[in-house]
Design a protein around this motif. Structure first.
Motif, PDB file in Angstrom:
ATOM      1  N   PRO A 252     -19.127 -32.579  13.368  1.00  0.00           N
ATOM      2  CA  PRO A 252     -19.906 -32.779  12.135  1.00  0.00           C
ATOM      3  C   PRO A 252     -19.022 -33.132  10.941  1.00  0.00           C
ATOM      4  CG  PRO A 252     -20.724 -30.869  13.311  1.00  0.00           C
ATOM      5  CD  PRO A 252     -19.492 -31.313  14.041  1.00  0.00           C
ATOM      6  N   GLY A 253     -19.368 -34.262  10.302  1.00  0.00           N
ATOM      7  CA  GLY A 253     -18.639 -34.692   9.122  1.00  0.00           C
ATOM      8  C   GLY A 253     -17.336 -35.401   9.400  1.00  0.00           C
ATOM      9  N   LYS A 254     -16.932 -35.494  10.672  1.00  0.00           N
ATOM     10  CA  LYS A 254     -15.671 -36.140  11.022  1.00  0.00           C
ATOM     11  C   LYS A 254     -15.920 -37.202  12.094  1.00  0.00           C
ATOM     12  CE  LYS A 254     -12.925 -32.008  10.009  1.00  0.00           C
ATOM     13  NZ  LYS A 254     -11.914 -31.044  10.532  1.00  0.00           N
ATOM     14  N   ASP A 255     -14.901 -38.078  12.250  1.00  0.00           N
ATOM     15  CA  ASP A 255     -15.070 -39.158  13.223  1.00  0.00           C
ATOM     16  C   ASP A 255     -14.459 -38.822  14.574  1.00  0.00           C
ATOM     17  OD1 ASP A 255     -12.365 -39.365  12.586  1.00  0.00           O
ATOM     18  OD2 ASP A 255     -12.357 -41.560  12.715  1.00  0.00           O
ATOM     19  N   LYS A 256     -14.027 -37.551  14.775  1.00  0.00           N
ATOM     20  CA  LYS A 256     -13.442 -37.153  16.053  1.00  0.00           C
ATOM     21  C   LYS A 256     -14.504 -37.184  17.144  1.00  0.00           C
ATOM     22  CE  LYS A 256     -11.014 -33.468  18.481  1.00  0.00           C
ATOM     23  NZ  LYS A 256     -10.446 -32.096  18.413  1.00  0.00           N
ATOM     24  N   ILE A 257     -14.207 -37.846  18.250  1.00  0.00           N
ATOM     25  CA  ILE A 257     -15.172 -38.064  19.324  1.00  0.00           C
ATOM     26  C   ILE A 257     -15.171 -36.877  20.283  1.00  0.00           C
ATOM     27  CG2 ILE A 257     -15.834 -39.592  21.220  1.00  0.00           C
ATOM     28  CD1 ILE A 257     -14.246 -41.816  19.746  1.00  0.00           C
ATOM     29  N   LEU A 258     -16.348 -36.300  20.496  1.00  0.00           N
ATOM     30  CA  LEU A 258     -16.513 -35.204  21.451  1.00  0.00           C
ATOM     31  C   LEU A 258     -16.981 -35.712  22.807  1.00  0.00           C
ATOM     32  CD1 LEU A 258     -18.323 -32.606  19.161  1.00  0.00           C
ATOM     33  CD2 LEU A 258     -15.908 -32.609  19.834  1.00  0.00           C
ATOM     34  N   GLY A 259     -17.727 -36.793  22.811  1.00  0.00           N
ATOM     35  CA  GLY A 259     -18.243 -37.324  24.068  1.00  0.00           C
ATOM     36  C   GLY A 259     -19.040 -38.585  23.819  1.00  0.00           C
ATOM     37  N   VAL A 260     -19.180 -39.380  24.872  1.00  0.00           N
ATOM     38  CA  VAL A 260     -19.887 -40.653  24.766  1.00  0.00           C
ATOM     39  C   VAL A 260     -20.726 -40.858  26.017  1.00  0.00           C
ATOM     40  CG1 VAL A 260     -19.673 -43.158  24.471  1.00  0.00           C
ATOM     41  CG2 VAL A 260     -17.966 -41.630  23.441  1.00  0.00           C
ATOM     42  N   THR A 261     -21.950 -41.316  25.833  1.00  0.00           N
ATOM     43  CA  THR A 261     -22.790 -41.759  26.939  1.00  0.00           C
ATOM     44  C   THR A 261     -23.239 -43.181  26.635  1.00  0.00           C
ATOM     45  OG1 THR A 261     -23.609 -39.523  27.396  1.00  0.00           O
ATOM     46  CG2 THR A 261     -24.901 -41.360  28.261  1.00  0.00           C
ATOM     47  N   ILE A 262     -23.040 -44.073  27.592  1.00  0.00           N
ATOM     48  CA  ILE A 262     -23.476 -45.463  27.443  1.00  0.00           C
ATOM     49  C   ILE A 262     -24.461 -45.771  28.555  1.00  0.00           C
ATOM     50  CG2 ILE A 262     -22.803 -47.886  27.340  1.00  0.00           C
ATOM     51  CD1 ILE A 262     -20.077 -47.055  26.379  1.00  0.00           C
ATOM     52  N   VAL A 263     -25.616 -46.280  28.179  1.00  0.00           N
ATOM     53  CA  VAL A 263     -26.611 -46.761  29.122  1.00  0.00           C
ATOM     54  C   VAL A 263     -26.756 -48.251  28.876  1.00  0.00           C
ATOM     55  CG1 VAL A 263     -28.986 -46.596  29.926  1.00  0.00           C
ATOM     56  CG2 VAL A 263     -27.819 -44.552  29.060  1.00  0.00           C
ATOM     57  N   GLY A 264     -26.451 -49.054  29.886  1.00  0.00           N
ATOM     58  CA  GLY A 264     -26.567 -50.492  29.681  1.00  0.00           C
ATOM     59  C   GLY A 264     -25.758 -51.262  30.704  1.00  0.00           C
TER      60      GLY A 264
ATOM     61  N   PHE B 273     -23.766 -46.340  39.020  1.00  0.00           N
ATOM     62  CA  PHE B 273     -23.923 -47.793  39.011  1.00  0.00           C
ATOM     63  C   PHE B 273     -25.345 -48.216  39.339  1.00  0.00           C
ATOM     64  CE2 PHE B 273     -19.461 -46.925  39.446  1.00  0.00           C
ATOM     65  CZ  PHE B 273     -18.886 -47.860  38.595  1.00  0.00           C
ATOM     66  N   THR B 274     -26.280 -47.611  38.612  1.00  0.00           N
ATOM     67  CA  THR B 274     -27.649 -48.124  38.634  1.00  0.00           C
ATOM     68  C   THR B 274     -27.686 -49.364  37.732  1.00  0.00           C
ATOM     69  OG1 THR B 274     -28.119 -46.537  36.872  1.00  0.00           O
ATOM     70  CG2 THR B 274     -28.777 -45.924  39.116  1.00  0.00           C
ATOM     71  N   ASP B 275     -28.856 -49.968  37.616  1.00  0.00           N
ATOM     72  CA  ASP B 275     -29.017 -51.114  36.706  1.00  0.00           C
ATOM     73  C   ASP B 275     -30.153 -50.780  35.743  1.00  0.00           C
ATOM     74  OD1 ASP B 275     -29.018 -53.542  35.438  1.00  0.00           O
ATOM     75  OD2 ASP B 275     -30.022 -54.616  37.071  1.00  0.00           O
ATOM     76  N   PRO B 276     -29.842 -50.467  34.479  1.00  0.00           N
ATOM     77  CA  PRO B 276     -28.523 -50.491  33.856  1.00  0.00           C
ATOM     78  C   PRO B 276     -27.646 -49.318  34.291  1.00  0.00           C
ATOM     79  CG  PRO B 276     -30.130 -49.659  32.302  1.00  0.00           C
ATOM     80  CD  PRO B 276     -30.908 -50.097  33.512  1.00  0.00           C
ATOM     81  N   GLU B 277     -26.333 -49.498  34.111  1.00  0.00           N
ATOM     82  CA  GLU B 277     -25.388 -48.456  34.458  1.00  0.00           C
ATOM     83  C   GLU B 277     -25.451 -47.310  33.449  1.00  0.00           C
ATOM     84  OE1 GLU B 277     -22.136 -51.622  36.335  1.00  0.00           O
ATOM     85  OE2 GLU B 277     -21.587 -50.355  34.620  1.00  0.00           O
ATOM     86  N   VAL B 278     -25.005 -46.145  33.900  1.00  0.00           N
ATOM     87  CA  VAL B 278     -24.895 -44.972  33.031  1.00  0.00           C
ATOM     88  C   VAL B 278     -23.459 -44.480  33.113  1.00  0.00           C
ATOM     89  CG1 VAL B 278     -25.664 -42.628  32.580  1.00  0.00           C
ATOM     90  CG2 VAL B 278     -27.307 -44.332  33.392  1.00  0.00           C
TER      91      VAL B 278
END
Length: 725
Positions: free
Chosen positions: A635-647, A584-589
């Motif tokens: 690769p080539g598919k929409d299956k999600i392996l992981g997500v990182t959001i900074v904001g 919980f920094t600003d922006p959050e990670v």
């Protein structure tokens, strides 16, 4: 003949035999269809040549098993069909054990020395376990085959297990399963028509095939539990179904679940209800971060069209407000609430005296199960001179009422980063010291660098690759001495915050006296059902890890409570597939699943889709355009392996991806979901749109373009029609 020559001959013989098996299509004879086709002929030959048939079958079975060839199961069924139950059971039992032992010996002769020489240190715990209880491990695997038997034969050959032990344990362990398959074979042998498939005997045999592993597993659990607990006196009756140690997140949720299903539960806490999260962790830190963020908004007034905004504050009042927030949340975790739910809340020092008894305040509570949820405490490294100063940790930080002029934060993890930024925004001169090359070491390098640059912009001195060596006090001056690239660096401070991680609370309440095992991380070792090596003592939360998050502790608690109460009927394996976290920094990670560093380290191929928040309307309106959404997909598919959001609000935005990964939803599903406009959550849909554009079917779209051109009455097609419209 040399040793290597002998190995070469054995390898050559094995390869030739396996080759001949497939070259001459011998596996064709080891199928159920072939068995039924030739059943009568085999039976007649057997009646005329009993000993020859049994001997040939015996030797063939040994060869098939020793060479790990496919067909042992069909041969077992065939034995039952041709020889009858008892004859087949005796022959198959000995042939399978001899063949398995030969495979064991070949594996040992060819590979054990090399494997142990190369991986001996890594295999030390396995070797120790085999030496101590290898026979029981093998018996369990034979009864409940978690792996195919040929794998067990080959792998066990690499361990220190004695050959005789391997033989007799295999002989006994495989007997029950062999009997089930032989019996099924006898029933198959009696089928004369399609109607015979529905005969009670055959149906019963198939039921046995299905339920035997379950019954065997249950039997193993009962035997293992009784072996472990036989040294302890079991009470004739119990005061409680569960006694829980620790009233943090894991303990509270465990107690809540136990009370909800009408079991009798006691919750023991030596200090404050709510544990670290409420009193010294999540709640106070987020309250402090919020105040610091509001102060920073004032400094950013010009970004919002305001000429000037001055915010006067007293740090002691800010810290009082933090305590007020804690007080407001306290009723959620209070003794009164949990007492109303049916939990016996006891304040005192607990000690586990046996798997069935817990002592507290001079009383002895008897219980069928115990859940250890004692959490963790800040880890303080053994830095010389540290004891000369009143250093801060996340435990005592909240007692501050005067803002430190010069604050050194030791540690670049989540706690260190959050407090670094918060105190800098209140006006402290903050120096952050991290021994690794980057702060936020669990995140990708682009994330770590982004946060570092943000800290520097806000006046923080970030010192990476600085190893703390000692604390020196010279009169009124206090210095943290570090080593950086072989040079001595002295950092003056008024207050020192130690934030280098947390250590599980595993000692002082009886676990060590009972022999409860710890793992290499220093946390309590548990199985997938949250059980320790003592089967009615469970653990949940930071005390066992591997993720030390409040939400993970609550996740553990469900499995620990349910398995403790209902494990004799049905057990549930803890699910670690989708574990999110947020700094919980600003922006959050915020993060869930793999990042790029993890994927590369594990050799997992991936594609990256990235959406910059500067393109999002709501972020633009709120002057919060710093950050991005980064999604890793197959690769080539929409299956999600992981997500990182900074904001801003990344911890809230990540929830949609957590749900998607938990339930196997891809980016196409997110793209097809309506998101309200204008919201920050649209960033998730925009990211899915970026992925879709990158995977547009270009060839199909070229034909679609020609179709639309034709529909307009134009000729020529493509981008330059002959008769443009």
């Amino acid at each position: 003949m040399g040793f290597l020559g002998k190995k070469g001959i054995i390898v050559a013989v094995v390869v030739v035999l396996i080759g001949l098996f497939f070259v001459f299509d011998l596996h064709h004879f080891l199928t159920l269809a072939e068995l039924k086709t030739r059943q009568e002929a085999f039976h007649q030959f057997y009646l005329a040549n009993r000993l020859v048939t049994l001997g040939t079958y015996f030797l063939l079975y040994i060869v098939v098993t020793a060479l790990s060839l496919p067909g042992a199961t069909v041969m077992t069924l065939a034995g039952g069909a041709l020889f009858g139950f008892w004859s087949a059971l005796i022959v198959v039992s000995f042939a399978s054990t001899i063949g398995a032992t030969l495979a064991f010996l070949v594996s040992r002769f060819l590979l054990r020395d090399w494997v142990q020489g190369k991986f001996g240190e890594r295999l030390k715990s396995l070797n120790d376990g085999i030496a101590k209880e290898g026979g029981f491990y093998l018996f369990t695997l034979r009864l409940v085959p978690l792996f195919p038997f040929f794998v067990i034969n080959l792998v066990m050959g690499l361990t220190p297990m004695r050959t005789w032990t391997y033989y007799w344990v295999s002989q006994i362990g495989m007997l029950a399963g062999t009997a089930v398959y032989v019996n099924a074979g006898t029933q198959l042998g009696q089928i004369e028509s399609l109607g015979g498939i529905l005969s009670p005997g055959l149906l019963f045999s198939f039921v046995l095939l299905g339920v035997f592993p379950l019954l065997a597993r249950k039997g193993v659990d009962i035997v293992q539990k009784s072996r472990t607990l036989k040294q302890f006196v079991k009470p004739k009756s119990f005061d409680y179904n569960i006694v829980v140690l620790g009233a943090g997140s894991a303990g509270l949720v465990s107690s809540y679940i136990a009370a909800a299903v009408k079991s009798k539960v006691a919750l023991i806490e030596r200090d404050k209800m709510g544990g670290d999260c409420l009193n010294t962790g999540c709640v106070p830190s987020k309250a402090l971060i919020r105040s610091a963020k509001i102060l920073n908004y004032g400094r950013r007034a010009s970004e919002f069209g305001l000429r000037r905004t001055d915010i006067n504050f007293d740090f002691s009042e800010v810290m009082e407000r933090v305590q007020q927030v804690v007080t407001k949340v306290e009723p959620h975790d209070s003794v009164e609430r949990y007492t109303d739910l049916g939990v016996d809340c006891i304040k005192g020092e607990a000690r586990i005296t046996s798997p069935y008894t817990v002592e507290v305040n001079g009383r002895t509570l008897t219980t069928r199960n115990i859940i250890v949820a004692t959490g963790a405490t800040p880890f303080v490294p053994p830095i010389p001179g540290l004891d000369q100063v009143d250093y801060l940790t996340s435990d005592n930080l909240w007692q501050l009422r005067e803002l430190p002029k010069r604050l050194v934060v030791l540690g670049g993890g989540p706690i260190g980063c959050e407090m670094t930024q918060a105190f800098a925004r209140f006006g402290a001169q903050v120096t952050q010291v991290e021994m690794a090359p980057h702060i936020m070491g669990r995140e990708d390098a682009d994330v770590a660098e982004f946060v570092r640059e943000r800290f520097v912009t806000e006046g923080v001195q970030v010192l990476t690759s600085h190893a703390a060596k000692e604390v020196v006090v010279r009169g009124e001056d206090k210095l943290l001495v570090c080593e950086h690239q072989g040079e001595r660096v002295e950092i003056p401070f008024d207050q020192l915050l130690v934030a280098v991680g947390r250590r599980a609370r595993v000692a002082g309440f009886g676990l060590e006296d009972l022999g409860v095992r710890l793992n290499d991380r220093g946390t309590v070792d548990v199985d997938p059902f949250m059980r320790t090596n003592i089967p009615n003592i469970f653990c949940a939360g930071d005390v066992t890890g591997p993720y030390q998050f409040t939400h993970t502790a609550a996740h553990h608690a469900w499995y620990a409570a349910v398995n403790a109460l209902f494990g004799d009927v049905k057990k549930f394996r803890v699910d670690y597939r989708v574990i999110p976290w947020c700094t919980f920094t600003d922006p959050e990670v915020a993060r869930v699943g793999l990042n790029e560093a993890d994927a590369r380290a594990q050799g997992i191929p991936y594609e990256v889709t990235r959406f910059e928040l500067e393109e999002l309307d709501r972020a633009i309106a709120e002057e919060e355009t710093h950050g991005w959404v980064k999604v890793l997909t197959v690769p080539g598919k929409d299956k999600i392996l992981g997500v990182t959001i900074v904001g801003t609000h990344a911890g809230d935005l990540i929830a949609e991806y957590i749900l998607a990964m938990k339930h196997g939803l891809g980016l196409n599903k997110i793209l097809g979901t309506i998101h309200p406009y204008p919201t920050l959550a649209e960033a998730n849909k925009m990211t899915a749109g970026e992925w879709k554009r990158a995977h547009a079917p270009e060839k199909l779209l070229a034909w679609v373009e020609k179709y639309h051109t034709w529909r307009r009455g134009c000729t020529g097609g493509g981008s330059k029609p002959v008769n443009p419209c």
